[in-house]
Design a protein around this motif. Structure first.
Motif, short mmCIF file in Angstrom:
data_model
loop_
_atom_site.label_atom_id
_atom_site.label_comp_id
_atom_site.label_asym_id
_atom_site.label_seq_id
_atom_site.Cartn_x
_atom_site.Cartn_y
_atom_site.Cartn_z
N PHE A 188 -75.24 40.45 37.97
CA PHE A 188 -76.11 39.51 38.66
C PHE A 188 -75.47 39.06 39.96
O PHE A 188 -74.23 39.07 40.13
N LEU A 189 -76.32 38.67 40.89
CA LEU A 189 -75.91 38.10 42.17
C LEU A 189 -76.79 36.88 42.40
O LEU A 189 -78.02 36.97 42.33
N LEU A 190 -76.16 35.75 42.68
CA LEU A 190 -76.86 34.48 42.80
C LEU A 190 -76.47 33.79 44.09
O LEU A 190 -75.31 33.82 44.50
N GLY A 191 -77.43 33.16 44.73
CA GLY A 191 -77.16 32.36 45.91
C GLY A 191 -78.14 31.21 45.99
O GLY A 191 -79.29 31.32 45.54
N ARG A 224 -80.86 40.26 38.98
CA ARG A 224 -80.17 40.88 37.85
C ARG A 224 -80.46 42.37 37.84
O ARG A 224 -81.59 42.79 38.12
N VAL A 225 -79.44 43.17 37.49
CA VAL A 225 -79.61 44.61 37.33
C VAL A 225 -79.11 45.00 35.95
O VAL A 225 -78.27 44.33 35.36
N GLY A 226 -79.63 46.12 35.44
CA GLY A 226 -79.28 46.58 34.10
C GLY A 226 -80.53 47.09 33.41
O GLY A 226 -81.54 47.41 34.05
N ARG A 227 -80.48 47.19 32.09
CA ARG A 227 -81.66 47.63 31.36
C ARG A 227 -82.83 46.68 31.57
O ARG A 227 -83.99 47.10 31.63
N VAL A 228 -82.52 45.39 31.65
CA VAL A 228 -83.52 44.38 32.02
C VAL A 228 -83.15 43.85 33.38
O VAL A 228 -82.07 43.30 33.57
N SER A 229 -84.05 44.04 34.36
CA SER A 229 -83.77 43.62 35.73
C SER A 229 -84.80 42.58 36.16
O SER A 229 -85.92 42.53 35.64
N ASP A 234 -88.28 42.14 33.45
CA ASP A 234 -88.12 41.02 32.52
C ASP A 234 -89.49 40.43 32.21
O ASP A 234 -90.30 40.20 33.12
N ARG A 235 -89.77 40.16 30.94
CA ARG A 235 -91.12 39.75 30.53
C ARG A 235 -91.30 38.24 30.46
O ARG A 235 -92.40 37.76 30.17
N HIS A 236 -90.27 37.46 30.72
CA HIS A 236 -90.40 36.00 30.61
C HIS A 236 -91.41 35.46 31.61
O HIS A 236 -91.46 35.89 32.77
#
Length: 271
Positions: A201-204, A223-228, A257-259
Protein backbone atom coordinates in the motif's frame (compact mmCIF):
# COMPACT_ATOMS: atom_id res chain seq x y z
CA UNK A 1 -10.69 43.30 7.06
CA UNK A 2 -10.32 43.70 10.81
CA UNK A 3 -12.99 41.05 11.32
CA UNK A 4 -11.03 38.57 9.14
CA UNK A 5 -7.83 39.25 11.07
CA UNK A 6 -9.65 38.80 14.38
CA UNK A 7 -11.15 35.50 13.18
CA UNK A 8 -7.74 34.21 12.08
CA UNK A 9 -6.22 35.11 15.44
CA UNK A 10 -9.09 33.34 17.23
CA UNK A 11 -8.76 30.16 15.19
CA UNK A 12 -4.99 29.93 15.61
CA UNK A 13 -4.71 31.17 19.18
CA UNK A 14 -2.70 28.76 21.27
CA UNK A 15 -1.94 26.48 18.31
CA UNK A 16 1.52 27.52 17.17
CA UNK A 17 3.21 27.12 20.62
CA UNK A 18 1.54 23.72 21.02
CA UNK A 19 3.00 22.51 17.72
CA UNK A 20 6.37 24.22 17.86
CA UNK A 21 8.55 21.15 18.38
CA UNK A 22 11.41 19.41 16.53
CA UNK A 23 10.13 17.21 13.73
CA UNK A 24 6.47 16.95 12.78
CA UNK A 25 5.02 15.48 15.98
CA UNK A 26 2.52 17.29 18.18
CA UNK A 27 3.49 18.51 21.64
CA UNK A 28 2.04 20.82 24.26
CA UNK A 29 -1.69 21.39 24.66
CA UNK A 30 -2.52 19.69 21.35
CA UNK A 31 -0.69 16.44 22.20
CA UNK A 32 -3.92 14.49 22.80
CA UNK A 33 -5.26 15.35 19.35
CA UNK A 34 -4.97 12.24 17.11
CA UNK A 35 -2.34 12.61 14.39
CA UNK A 36 -1.05 10.76 11.36
CA UNK A 37 -3.02 8.75 8.77
CA UNK A 38 -6.74 8.03 9.04
CA UNK A 39 -6.93 4.87 11.16
CA UNK A 40 -9.61 3.00 9.21
CA UNK A 41 -9.20 0.72 6.21
CA UNK A 42 -10.72 -2.16 4.26
CA UNK A 43 -8.03 -4.81 4.82
CA UNK A 44 -7.81 -7.37 7.64
CA UNK A 45 -7.87 -5.72 11.09
CA UNK A 46 -5.77 -2.51 10.87
CA UNK A 47 -3.31 -3.73 8.22
CA UNK A 48 -2.74 -1.25 5.41
CA UNK A 49 -3.76 1.84 7.38
CA UNK A 50 -0.25 3.16 7.96
CA UNK A 51 1.04 4.27 11.34
CA UNK A 52 2.06 7.61 12.77
CA UNK A 53 5.84 7.85 13.43
CA UNK A 54 5.32 9.78 16.67
CA UNK A 55 5.64 7.78 19.88
CA UNK A 56 2.93 8.33 22.49
CA UNK A 57 1.47 6.51 25.48
CA UNK A 58 -2.30 6.12 25.28
CA UNK A 59 -5.21 3.71 25.70
CA UNK A 60 -8.42 3.75 23.74
CA UNK A 61 -11.64 2.17 22.55
CA UNK A 62 -12.95 2.09 18.99
CA UNK A 63 -16.18 0.99 17.36
CA UNK A 64 -15.58 0.00 13.74
CA UNK A 65 -17.89 -1.21 11.00
CA UNK A 66 -17.75 -2.16 7.32
CA UNK A 67 -20.16 -3.48 4.74
CA UNK A 68 -20.47 -5.12 1.32
CA UNK A 69 -23.85 -4.80 -0.41
CA UNK A 70 -23.63 -6.60 -3.76
CA UNK A 71 -27.23 -6.84 -4.96
CA UNK A 72 -26.46 -8.19 -8.49
CA UNK A 73 -24.58 -11.13 -6.93
CA UNK A 74 -27.19 -11.64 -4.19
CA UNK A 75 -24.57 -11.10 -1.49
CA UNK A 76 -24.37 -8.89 1.57
CA UNK A 77 -21.99 -8.74 4.53
CA UNK A 78 -22.02 -6.28 7.42
CA UNK A 79 -19.54 -6.46 10.28
CA UNK A 80 -18.76 -4.44 13.40
CA UNK A 81 -16.05 -4.68 16.05
CA UNK A 82 -15.36 -3.23 19.48
CA UNK A 83 -11.60 -2.63 19.51
CA UNK A 84 -9.35 -2.04 22.51
CA UNK A 85 -6.09 -0.36 21.53
CA UNK A 86 -3.09 1.23 23.18
CA UNK A 87 0.51 2.26 22.75
CA UNK A 88 3.53 2.84 25.00
CA UNK A 89 6.34 5.29 24.29
CA UNK A 90 9.21 3.11 25.44
CA UNK A 91 11.68 5.85 24.51
CA UNK A 92 11.15 9.25 22.83
CA UNK A 93 11.52 7.67 19.37
CA UNK A 94 10.27 4.14 20.07
CA UNK A 95 6.67 3.00 20.42
CA UNK A 96 5.07 -0.41 20.93
CA UNK A 97 1.36 -0.76 20.20
CA UNK A 98 -1.49 -3.27 20.01
CA UNK A 99 -5.14 -3.49 18.95
CA UNK A 100 -7.61 -6.22 19.96
CA UNK A 101 -11.03 -6.81 18.43
CA UNK A 102 -12.54 -7.93 21.73
CA UNK A 103 -16.00 -8.37 20.16
CA UNK A 104 -16.64 -9.05 16.50
CA UNK A 105 -20.14 -9.19 15.01
CA UNK A 106 -20.92 -10.34 11.48
CA UNK A 107 -24.05 -10.77 9.36
CA UNK A 108 -23.84 -12.46 5.96
CA UNK A 109 -26.55 -13.24 3.45
CA UNK A 110 -26.46 -14.75 -0.04
CA UNK A 111 -29.05 -16.27 -2.31
CA UNK A 112 -29.53 -19.38 -0.15
CA UNK A 113 -27.96 -18.78 3.28
CA UNK A 114 -28.08 -16.27 6.12
CA UNK A 115 -25.61 -16.38 9.04
CA UNK A 116 -25.00 -14.25 12.11
CA UNK A 117 -22.04 -14.57 14.45
CA UNK A 118 -20.65 -12.93 17.57
CA UNK A 119 -17.10 -13.96 18.33
CA UNK A 120 -13.52 -13.00 19.21
CA UNK A 121 -11.68 -11.02 16.54
CA UNK A 122 -8.17 -10.12 15.42
CA UNK A 123 -5.18 -9.07 17.50
CA UNK A 124 -2.34 -6.99 16.07
CA UNK A 125 0.86 -5.98 17.84
CA UNK A 126 3.68 -3.85 16.50
CA UNK A 127 6.44 -1.34 17.05
CA UNK A 128 7.61 1.92 15.50
CA UNK A 129 11.15 3.34 15.55
CA UNK A 130 12.03 6.89 14.47
CA UNK A 131 14.95 6.79 12.03
CA UNK A 132 15.26 10.48 11.19
CA UNK A 133 14.04 13.75 12.66
CA UNK A 134 14.60 17.10 11.04
CA UNK A 135 13.31 20.52 12.01
CA UNK A 136 9.83 19.93 10.59
CA UNK A 137 9.92 16.27 9.51
CA UNK A 138 9.88 12.94 11.37
CA UNK A 139 10.18 9.50 9.73
CA UNK A 140 10.03 6.01 11.18
CA UNK A 141 10.07 2.33 10.29
CA UNK A 142 7.21 0.22 11.58
CA UNK A 143 6.25 -3.45 11.82
CA UNK A 144 2.93 -5.06 12.69
CA UNK A 145 2.02 -8.70 13.37
CA UNK A 146 -1.48 -10.14 12.88
CA UNK A 147 -1.87 -12.93 15.46
CA UNK A 148 -4.06 -16.00 14.70
CA UNK A 149 -6.75 -15.15 17.28
CA UNK A 150 -9.85 -14.59 15.13
CA UNK A 151 -12.76 -17.05 15.12
CA UNK A 152 -14.61 -15.19 12.34
CA UNK A 153 -13.84 -17.88 9.73
CA UNK A 154 -14.78 -21.37 11.03
CA UNK A 155 -11.74 -23.64 11.15
CA UNK A 156 -9.32 -20.94 9.97
CA UNK A 157 -7.09 -18.52 11.92
CA UNK A 158 -5.73 -15.63 9.81
CA UNK A 159 -2.22 -14.41 10.48
CA UNK A 160 0.14 -11.99 8.79
CA UNK A 161 2.95 -9.48 9.01
CA UNK A 162 3.37 -5.94 7.72
CA UNK A 163 6.47 -3.75 7.47
CA UNK A 164 6.73 -0.21 6.26
CA UNK A 165 7.84 3.38 6.57
CA UNK A 166 5.85 6.44 7.63
CA UNK A 167 6.49 10.15 7.98
CA UNK A 168 4.92 13.33 9.33
CA UNK A 169 5.87 16.80 8.14
CA UNK A 170 4.64 20.13 9.48
CA UNK A 171 5.65 22.90 7.08
CA UNK A 172 3.50 25.37 9.04
CA UNK A 173 1.84 25.07 12.42
CA UNK A 174 -1.71 24.41 11.20
CA UNK A 175 -0.85 21.95 8.40
CA UNK A 176 0.28 18.35 8.84
CA UNK A 177 1.39 16.26 5.86
CA UNK A 178 1.75 12.52 6.34
CA UNK A 179 2.34 9.37 4.33
CA UNK A 180 3.14 5.69 4.58
CA UNK A 181 4.46 2.89 2.40
CA UNK A 182 4.21 -0.76 3.36
CA UNK A 183 4.16 -4.41 2.30
CA UNK A 184 2.35 -7.33 3.89
CA UNK A 185 1.83 -11.06 3.67
CA UNK A 186 -1.22 -12.81 5.12
CA UNK A 187 -2.20 -16.47 5.36
CA UNK A 188 -4.33 -18.72 7.55
CA UNK A 189 -3.87 -21.64 9.92
CA UNK A 190 -6.35 -24.49 9.66
CA UNK A 191 -7.27 -27.73 7.97
CA UNK A 192 -7.66 -26.06 4.58
CA UNK A 193 -4.91 -24.57 2.43
CA UNK A 194 -3.31 -21.47 3.98
CA UNK A 195 -3.52 -19.48 0.72
CA UNK A 196 -0.74 -16.89 1.31
CA UNK A 197 -1.45 -13.44 -0.07
CA UNK A 198 1.07 -10.68 -0.76
CA UNK A 199 0.21 -7.02 -1.03
CA UNK A 200 1.37 -3.49 -0.55
CA UNK A 201 0.00 0.00 0.00
CA UNK A 202 0.92 3.64 -0.53
CA UNK A 203 -0.80 6.34 1.50
CA UNK A 204 -0.67 10.11 1.48
CA UNK A 205 -2.72 12.84 3.07
CA UNK A 206 -2.98 16.06 5.02
CA UNK A 207 -4.48 17.30 8.26
CA UNK A 208 -5.71 20.87 8.67
CA UNK A 209 -5.58 22.01 12.31
CA UNK A 210 -7.05 25.51 12.73
CA UNK A 211 -7.05 25.12 16.53
CA UNK A 212 -5.32 22.91 19.10
CA UNK A 213 -8.61 21.02 19.67
CA UNK A 214 -9.82 20.26 16.13
CA UNK A 215 -8.46 18.84 12.88
CA UNK A 216 -9.85 17.73 9.53
CA UNK A 217 -8.00 14.95 7.70
CA UNK A 218 -8.15 13.84 4.08
CA UNK A 219 -6.13 10.81 2.86
CA UNK A 220 -5.88 8.61 -0.23
CA UNK A 221 -4.67 5.00 -0.03
CA UNK A 222 -3.73 2.78 -2.95
CA UNK A 223 -3.48 -0.99 -2.42
CA UNK A 224 -2.03 -3.63 -4.76
CA UNK A 225 -2.23 -7.42 -4.56
CA UNK A 226 -4.95 -9.99 -5.08
CA UNK A 227 -7.37 -7.38 -3.74
CA UNK A 228 -6.58 -3.90 -5.06
CA UNK A 229 -8.22 -0.55 -4.45
CA UNK A 230 -7.90 3.20 -4.45
CA UNK A 231 -9.66 4.60 -1.39
CA UNK A 232 -10.13 8.18 -0.22
CA UNK A 233 -10.62 8.59 3.53
CA UNK A 234 -11.66 11.48 5.75
CA UNK A 235 -11.71 12.10 9.49
CA UNK A 236 -12.84 14.69 12.01
CA UNK A 237 -10.61 14.87 15.07
CA UNK A 238 -11.25 16.55 18.41
CA UNK A 239 -9.42 17.05 21.68
CA UNK A 240 -11.04 17.55 25.08
CA UNK A 241 -8.20 17.84 27.58
CA UNK A 242 -6.29 14.54 27.42
CA UNK A 243 -9.13 12.84 25.52
CA UNK A 244 -8.87 12.51 21.74
CA UNK A 245 -11.81 11.66 19.47
CA UNK A 246 -11.56 10.49 15.86
CA UNK A 247 -14.55 9.94 13.53
CA UNK A 248 -13.37 8.48 10.22
CA UNK A 249 -14.61 6.76 7.09
CA UNK A 250 -13.28 5.38 3.81
CA UNK A 251 -14.68 4.03 0.54
CA UNK A 252 -12.90 2.13 -2.27
CA UNK A 253 -13.67 3.83 -5.60
CA UNK A 254 -11.31 1.95 -7.95
CA UNK A 255 -10.19 -1.69 -7.97
CA UNK A 256 -11.72 -5.06 -7.17
CA UNK A 257 -12.32 -4.53 -3.45
CA UNK A 258 -16.05 -5.08 -2.84
CA UNK A 259 -16.51 -2.93 0.28
CA UNK A 260 -19.15 -0.24 0.06
CA UNK A 261 -18.03 1.53 3.23
CA UNK A 262 -15.86 1.32 6.33
CA UNK A 263 -16.07 3.69 9.29
CA UNK A 264 -14.83 3.98 12.85
CA UNK A 265 -15.24 6.11 15.97
CA UNK A 266 -12.15 6.09 18.18
CA UNK A 267 -11.65 7.57 21.66
CA UNK A 268 -8.17 7.66 23.19
CA UNK A 269 -6.69 8.93 26.45
CA UNK A 270 -3.15 10.35 26.19
CA UNK A 271 -0.82 10.00 29.17
Amino acid sequence: MRALVALALLLTSGLTPALAAPGGCVTGDAAALPEGPVAVGVSVADLGTGRRPCARTEVGLAVRGAGIIDTPQFYGNVGAQAVLFGSFAWRPGTEVFAALEAISFGFTQNATLTTTQLTFGNLTVGATQVVYQLERLTGAVTGRLLAPTSFEIPGMRPLGIEVGHSFIARPIGWLELHGALGAEVTAALGAARGDPRFGGFLLGGASLQPTSWFAFVLDVTGRVGRVSSLSPAAALRFRIGALGLDLAGTLPIVGNDRHDFAAALRASWRF
